[in-house]
Design a protein around this motif. Sequence first.
Motif, PDB file in Angstrom:
ATOM      1  N   ILE A 154       0.821  -1.207   0.000  1.00 14.48           N
ATOM      2  CA  ILE A 154       0.000   0.000   0.000  1.00 14.48           C
ATOM      3  C   ILE A 154       0.862   1.267   0.000  1.00 14.48           C
ATOM      4  CG2 ILE A 154      -0.317   0.192   2.482  1.00 14.48           C
ATOM      5  CD1 ILE A 154      -3.097   0.747   0.053  1.00 14.48           C
ATOM      6  N   GLY A 155       2.012   1.246   0.641  1.00 10.45           N
ATOM      7  CA  GLY A 155       2.919   2.409   0.671  1.00 10.45           C
ATOM      8  C   GLY A 155       3.443   2.738  -0.710  1.00 10.45           C
ATOM      9  N   ALA A 156       3.801   1.724  -1.488  1.00 13.40           N
ATOM     10  CA  ALA A 156       4.308   1.951  -2.839  1.00 13.40           C
ATOM     11  C   ALA A 156       3.210   2.493  -3.733  1.00 13.40           C
ATOM     12  CB  ALA A 156       4.876   0.654  -3.402  1.00 13.40           C
ATOM     13  N   LEU A 157       2.001   1.996  -3.561  1.00 12.50           N
ATOM     14  CA  LEU A 157       0.864   2.470  -4.336  1.00 12.50           C
ATOM     15  C   LEU A 157       0.577   3.946  -4.037  1.00 12.50           C
ATOM     16  CD1 LEU A 157      -1.246   1.590  -6.387  1.00 12.50           C
ATOM     17  CD2 LEU A 157      -2.725   0.991  -4.471  1.00 12.50           C
ATOM     18  N   VAL A 158       0.625   4.318  -2.771  1.00 17.16           N
ATOM     19  CA  VAL A 158       0.418   5.711  -2.374  1.00 17.16           C
ATOM     20  C   VAL A 158       1.536   6.587  -2.937  1.00 17.16           C
ATOM     21  CG1 VAL A 158       0.400   7.286  -0.404  1.00 17.16           C
ATOM     22  CG2 VAL A 158      -0.930   5.182  -0.337  1.00 17.16           C
ATOM     23  N   TYR A 159       2.766   6.098  -2.902  1.00 18.59           N
ATOM     24  CA  TYR A 159       3.907   6.842  -3.420  1.00 18.59           C
ATOM     25  C   TYR A 159       3.750   7.082  -4.929  1.00 18.59           C
ATOM     26  CZ  TYR A 159       8.690   8.033  -4.672  1.00 18.59           C
ATOM     27  OH  TYR A 159       9.789   8.658  -5.168  1.00 18.59           O
ATOM     28  N   VAL A 160       3.380   6.068  -5.677  1.00 17.26           N
ATOM     29  CA  VAL A 160       3.198   6.200  -7.123  1.00 17.26           C
ATOM     30  C   VAL A 160       2.046   7.160  -7.417  1.00 17.26           C
ATOM     31  CG1 VAL A 160       2.513   4.963  -9.219  1.00 17.26           C
ATOM     32  CG2 VAL A 160       4.220   3.992  -7.679  1.00 17.26           C
ATOM     33  N   LEU A 161       0.952   7.029  -6.701  1.00 16.81           N
ATOM     34  CA  LEU A 161      -0.193   7.905  -6.898  1.00 16.81           C
ATOM     35  C   LEU A 161       0.161   9.351  -6.575  1.00 16.81           C
ATOM     36  CD1 LEU A 161      -3.176   8.055  -7.642  1.00 16.81           C
ATOM     37  CD2 LEU A 161      -3.716   7.691  -5.239  1.00 16.81           C
ATOM     38  N   LEU A 162       0.896   9.577  -5.489  1.00 16.02           N
ATOM     39  CA  LEU A 162       1.325  10.932  -5.109  1.00 16.02           C
ATOM     40  C   LEU A 162       2.258  11.519  -6.163  1.00 16.02           C
ATOM     41  CD1 LEU A 162       1.198  13.125  -2.955  1.00 16.02           C
ATOM     42  CD2 LEU A 162       3.187  12.068  -1.887  1.00 16.02           C
ATOM     43  N   ALA A 163       3.187  10.726  -6.670  1.00 13.91           N
ATOM     44  CA  ALA A 163       4.098  11.193  -7.714  1.00 13.91           C
ATOM     45  C   ALA A 163       3.331  11.531  -8.990  1.00 13.91           C
ATOM     46  CB  ALA A 163       5.162  10.130  -7.993  1.00 13.91           C
ATOM     47  N   LEU A 164       2.344  10.725  -9.332  1.00 10.97           N
ATOM     48  CA  LEU A 164       1.523  10.994 -10.509  1.00 10.97           C
ATOM     49  C   LEU A 164       0.721  12.282 -10.347  1.00 10.97           C
ATOM     50  CD1 LEU A 164       0.457  10.004 -13.257  1.00 10.97           C
ATOM     51  CD2 LEU A 164      -1.351   8.842 -11.985  1.00 10.97           C
ATOM     52  N   LEU A 169       1.149  15.711 -12.562  1.00 11.20           N
ATOM     53  CA  LEU A 169       0.007  16.307 -13.257  1.00 11.20           C
ATOM     54  C   LEU A 169      -0.206  17.761 -12.835  1.00 11.20           C
ATOM     55  CD1 LEU A 169      -2.599  13.402 -13.278  1.00 11.20           C
ATOM     56  CD2 LEU A 169      -1.364  14.370 -15.223  1.00 11.20           C
ATOM     57  N   TYR A 170      -0.034  18.035 -11.545  1.00 16.46           N
ATOM     58  CA  TYR A 170      -0.188  19.409 -11.057  1.00 16.46           C
ATOM     59  C   TYR A 170       0.847  20.329 -11.695  1.00 16.46           C
ATOM     60  CZ  TYR A 170       0.213  23.463  -8.062  1.00 16.46           C
ATOM     61  OH  TYR A 170       0.307  24.740  -7.611  1.00 16.46           O
ATOM     62  N   PHE A 171       2.106  19.894 -11.710  1.00 11.50           N
ATOM     63  CA  PHE A 171       3.158  20.743 -12.278  1.00 11.50           C
ATOM     64  C   PHE A 171       3.009  20.888 -13.790  1.00 11.50           C
ATOM     65  CE2 PHE A 171       5.521  19.629  -8.308  1.00 11.50           C
ATOM     66  CZ  PHE A 171       5.538  20.917  -7.801  1.00 11.50           C
ATOM     67  N   ALA A 172       2.534  19.866 -14.464  1.00 13.89           N
ATOM     68  CA  ALA A 172       2.293  19.976 -15.903  1.00 13.89           C
ATOM     69  C   ALA A 172       1.167  20.977 -16.169  1.00 13.89           C
ATOM     70  CB  ALA A 172       1.949  18.607 -16.484  1.00 13.89           C
ATOM     71  N   PHE A 173       0.106  20.914 -15.384  1.00 11.81           N
ATOM     72  CA  PHE A 173      -0.995  21.857 -15.525  1.00 11.81           C
ATOM     73  C   PHE A 173      -0.525  23.281 -15.243  1.00 11.81           C
ATOM     74  CE2 PHE A 173      -4.550  24.267 -13.744  1.00 11.81           C
ATOM     75  CZ  PHE A 173      -5.451  24.176 -14.795  1.00 11.81           C
ATOM     76  N   ALA A 174       0.272  23.445 -14.191  1.00 12.17           N
ATOM     77  CA  ALA A 174       0.774  24.779 -13.841  1.00 12.17           C
ATOM     78  C   ALA A 174       1.705  25.315 -14.924  1.00 12.17           C
ATOM     79  CB  ALA A 174       1.479  24.736 -12.491  1.00 12.17           C
ATOM     80  N   ALA A 175       2.466  24.436 -15.567  1.00  7.38           N
ATOM     81  CA  ALA A 175       3.378  24.878 -16.627  1.00  7.38           C
ATOM     82  C   ALA A 175       2.610  25.379 -17.845  1.00  7.38           C
ATOM     83  CB  ALA A 175       4.311  23.740 -17.026  1.00  7.38           C
ATOM     84  N   VAL A 176       1.429  24.844 -18.068  1.00  7.25           N
ATOM     85  CA  VAL A 176       0.643  25.253 -19.230  1.00  7.25           C
ATOM     86  C   VAL A 176      -0.309  26.394 -18.881  1.00  7.25           C
ATOM     87  CG1 VAL A 176      -1.084  24.487 -20.896  1.00  7.25           C
ATOM     88  CG2 VAL A 176       0.817  23.000 -20.308  1.00  7.25           C
ATOM     89  N   GLN A 177      -1.048  26.267 -17.787  1.00  4.96           N
ATOM     90  CA  GLN A 177      -2.112  27.197 -17.454  1.00  4.96           C
ATOM     91  C   GLN A 177      -1.750  28.231 -16.396  1.00  4.96           C
ATOM     92  OE1 GLN A 177      -5.207  27.476 -18.685  1.00  4.96           O
ATOM     93  NE2 GLN A 177      -5.154  25.718 -20.040  1.00  4.96           N
ATOM     94  N   GLY A 178      -0.653  28.099 -15.741  1.00  4.10           N
ATOM     95  CA  GLY A 178      -0.324  28.967 -14.610  1.00  4.10           C
ATOM     96  C   GLY A 178      -0.066  30.404 -15.008  1.00  4.10           C
ATOM     97  N   PRO A 179       0.176  31.275 -14.022  1.00  3.61           N
ATOM     98  CA  PRO A 179       0.386  32.705 -14.297  1.00  3.61           C
ATOM     99  C   PRO A 179       1.634  32.980 -15.125  1.00  3.61           C
ATOM    100  CG  PRO A 179       0.678  32.221 -11.963  1.00  3.61           C
ATOM    101  CD  PRO A 179       0.191  30.980 -12.603  1.00  3.61           C
TER     102      PRO A 179
END
Length: 97
Positions: free
Chosen positions: A7-17, A21-31
Amino acid sequence: MNRTLPIGALVYVLLALLLSLYFAFAAVQGPSGILRRVQLEAETAQLVAERDALAAEVARMKSLTRRLSDEYLDLELLDERARDVLGLVRGDELIVR
């Protein structure tokens, strides 16, 4: 022989994903993202064109001002302006309405 991820590895992979995704969105749509940069470049191009048009208008007005000044009087321009503004005509002209 069925192995599952802890379960720890699954949480780690999900958190990294999610973070990626957040940083990719911010790179495109951010200020300061890609879309904002494209918008600023378009606005800059529009303002440069407006500035150039205003500079040409200022140059034209300076030329007209110089041509009507006391040091350099353009009689043709003076005649044109008097006709346009005051509605003057010469004595030898015929007015057609």
